[in-house]
Write a protein that holds these residues in place. Structure first.
Motif, PDB file in Angstrom:
ATOM      1  N   LEU A  90      34.715  46.411  59.346  1.00 13.64           N
ATOM      2  CA  LEU A  90      35.060  46.761  57.684  1.00 13.64           C
ATOM      3  C   LEU A  90      36.205  47.521  57.323  1.00 13.64           C
ATOM      4  CD1 LEU A  90      33.689  50.878  58.850  1.00 13.64           C
ATOM      5  CD2 LEU A  90      32.750  49.454  56.990  1.00 13.64           C
ATOM      6  N   TYR A  91      37.411  46.669  57.558  1.00 10.36           N
ATOM      7  CA  TYR A  91      38.791  46.801  57.126  1.00 10.36           C
ATOM      8  C   TYR A  91      38.722  45.081  56.337  1.00 10.36           C
ATOM      9  CZ  TYR A  91      41.179  50.382  57.638  1.00 10.36           C
ATOM     10  OH  TYR A  91      41.740  52.231  57.891  1.00 10.36           O
ATOM     11  N   PRO A  92      37.930  44.161  57.329  1.00 10.95           N
ATOM     12  CA  PRO A  92      38.441  42.344  56.794  1.00 10.95           C
ATOM     13  C   PRO A  92      37.160  42.887  55.607  1.00 10.95           C
ATOM     14  CG  PRO A  92      38.092  42.473  59.086  1.00 10.95           C
ATOM     15  CD  PRO A  92      37.813  44.270  58.580  1.00 10.95           C
ATOM     16  N   ILE A  93      36.084  43.139  55.303  1.00  6.38           N
ATOM     17  CA  ILE A  93      35.202  43.811  54.225  1.00  6.38           C
ATOM     18  C   ILE A  93      35.524  43.887  53.220  1.00  6.38           C
ATOM     19  CG2 ILE A  93      33.355  44.038  53.324  1.00  6.38           C
ATOM     20  CD1 ILE A  93      32.037  43.654  55.815  1.00  6.38           C
ATOM     21  N   GLY A  94      36.566  45.482  54.054  1.00  6.61           N
ATOM     22  CA  GLY A  94      37.498  45.766  52.652  1.00  6.61           C
ATOM     23  C   GLY A  94      38.282  45.243  52.056  1.00  6.61           C
ATOM     24  N   ARG A  95      39.295  44.256  52.640  1.00 15.81           N
ATOM     25  CA  ARG A  95      40.197  43.585  52.246  1.00 15.81           C
ATOM     26  C   ARG A  95      40.245  42.841  50.745  1.00 15.81           C
ATOM     27  NH1 ARG A  95      43.800  39.122  55.780  1.00 15.81           N
ATOM     28  NH2 ARG A  95      45.659  38.592  54.015  1.00 15.81           N
ATOM     29  N   VAL A  96      38.832  41.832  51.868  1.00 16.80           N
ATOM     30  CA  VAL A  96      38.241  40.453  50.655  1.00 16.80           C
ATOM     31  C   VAL A  96      37.267  42.009  49.306  1.00 16.80           C
ATOM     32  CG1 VAL A  96      35.783  39.878  50.025  1.00 16.80           C
ATOM     33  CG2 VAL A  96      37.311  39.460  52.211  1.00 16.80           C
ATOM     34  N   VAL A  97      37.384  42.823  49.409  1.00 18.72           N
ATOM     35  CA  VAL A  97      36.271  43.752  48.501  1.00 18.72           C
ATOM     36  C   VAL A  97      37.817  44.397  46.843  1.00 18.72           C
ATOM     37  CG1 VAL A  97      35.278  45.892  47.401  1.00 18.72           C
ATOM     38  CG2 VAL A  97      34.144  44.461  49.223  1.00 18.72           C
ATOM     39  N   MET A  98      39.045  44.669  47.415  1.00 18.25           N
ATOM     40  CA  MET A  98      40.071  44.598  47.146  1.00 18.25           C
ATOM     41  C   MET A  98      41.011  44.350  46.638  1.00 18.25           C
ATOM     42  SD  MET A  98      43.498  47.112  49.512  1.00 18.25           S
ATOM     43  CE  MET A  98      44.058  44.975  49.579  1.00 18.25           C
ATOM     44  N   ARG A  99      40.871  42.532  46.742  1.00 16.77           N
ATOM     45  CA  ARG A  99      41.633  41.229  46.486  1.00 16.77           C
ATOM     46  C   ARG A  99      40.443  41.142  45.230  1.00 16.77           C
ATOM     47  NH1 ARG A  99      44.744  37.472  50.833  1.00 16.77           N
ATOM     48  NH2 ARG A  99      46.168  38.994  51.275  1.00 16.77           N
ATOM     49  N   HIS A 100      39.259  41.065  45.492  1.00 19.01           N
ATOM     50  CA  HIS A 100      38.181  40.895  44.766  1.00 19.01           C
ATOM     51  C   HIS A 100      38.396  41.364  43.217  1.00 19.01           C
ATOM     52  CE1 HIS A 100      34.750  39.206  42.661  1.00 19.01           C
ATOM     53  NE2 HIS A 100      34.018  40.517  42.543  1.00 19.01           N
ATOM     54  N   LEU A 101      38.676  43.011  43.447  1.00 18.41           N
ATOM     55  CA  LEU A 101      38.813  43.859  42.338  1.00 18.41           C
ATOM     56  C   LEU A 101      39.633  44.542  42.219  1.00 18.41           C
ATOM     57  CD1 LEU A 101      36.022  46.609  43.693  1.00 18.41           C
ATOM     58  CD2 LEU A 101      35.743  45.164  41.745  1.00 18.41           C
ATOM     59  N   GLU A 102      41.295  43.703  42.693  1.00 19.49           N
ATOM     60  CA  GLU A 102      42.477  43.560  42.184  1.00 19.49           C
ATOM     61  C   GLU A 102      42.730  45.358  42.328  1.00 19.49           C
ATOM     62  OE1 GLU A 102      42.790  41.615  38.454  1.00 19.49           O
ATOM     63  OE2 GLU A 102      43.181  39.757  39.314  1.00 19.49           O
ATOM     64  N   ALA A 103      42.216  46.037  43.730  1.00 22.85           N
ATOM     65  CA  ALA A 103      42.423  47.044  43.583  1.00 22.85           C
ATOM     66  C   ALA A 103      43.832  47.006  44.565  1.00 22.85           C
ATOM     67  CB  ALA A 103      41.791  47.707  45.124  1.00 22.85           C
ATOM     68  N   GLU A 104      44.303  48.897  45.220  1.00 27.87           N
ATOM     69  CA  GLU A 104      45.893  48.576  45.144  1.00 27.87           C
ATOM     70  C   GLU A 104      45.937  48.985  46.979  1.00 27.87           C
ATOM     71  OE1 GLU A 104      48.868  50.034  43.251  1.00 27.87           O
ATOM     72  OE2 GLU A 104      47.369  50.010  41.682  1.00 27.87           O
TER      73      GLU A 104
END
Length: 211
Positions: free
Chosen positions: A84-98
């Motif tokens: 979950l965390y690696p996928i969350g990192r990818v999604v976070m960067r793609h969406l420019e989330a913090e």
């Protein structure tokens, strides 16, 4: 602030999502990671999410996305967090989330109670911190903050969700898309419905999915 909430349709992650929607100025993206495994839990979680989405949208607007991961010949274990965390990192960067937020899971502690060898980072929280640092790099405590609600019991989250709670999904190892009724999450959910707090750790030998 833009945040990604890793949402499984479970009691805790739905409670975290509800909290995020209630925060002023928070731009929320709910992301469902479908873990395709032999128990087909993702179908049950998907059903819960489909029921909960319109209810949660009454509390605030949010975007929704999902990813799929196949775990061949594997069942639901604490490895979930490591995905979950690696996928969350990818999604976070793609969406420019913090931030990346997620519900708390006691699976690590349950495994420990079955006699599994302890990790070098002792305890479930330390293990999640290790995973977060490995997946997110420096500043993991900022990117994936440990919210006070993570320490709350399932009964607390159940009460927080009110009528929505019954639409969530908790079973870790469903049998034919129905709750097994004997895994720790099923027992904790039943206790939460009664307003009882505390973790419940059944013996692994009692599970039809024991390895």
């Amino acid at each position: 602030m833009k945040v990604v909430v890793l949402w499984s349709g479970g009691v805790e992650s739905t409670s975290v999502l509800l909290w995020a929607l209630q925060q002023p100025g928070m731009d929320v993206h709910a992301h469902f990671v479908e873990l395709h495994n032999q128990e087909r839990r993702h179908l049950c979680e998907r059903r819960a999410i489909n029921a909960l989405r319109p209810m949660l949208q009454q509390h605030g607007e949010f975007t929704f996305g999902r990813s799929a991961v196949a775990v061949m010949d594997g069942n639901a274990t604490a490895i979930d967090a490591e995905l979950l965390y690696p996928i969350g990192r990818v999604v976070m960067r793609h969406l420019e989330a913090e931030r990346v937020l997620r519900g708390w899971c006691a699976e690590d502690e349950w495994m420990r109670c079955q006699g599994a060898a302890p990790m070098r980072w002792r305890g479930p929280r330390k293990r999640f911190e290790h995973i977060a640092n490995a997946a997110l790099g420096e500043g993991a405590d900022v990117i994936a903050p440990w919210l006070p609600m993570y320490a709350q019991t399932k009964a607390w989250h159940w009460a927080t969700l009110g009528a929505m709670a019954k639409h969530t999904w908790s079973c870790r190892r469903p049998v034919g898309e129905a709750p097994c009724g004997i895994c720790h999450s099923c027992l904790e959910r039943a206790a939460a419905e009664r307003g009882q707090s505390g973790l419940v750790f059944p013996a692994m030998a009692s599970s039809p999915h024991a390895r």
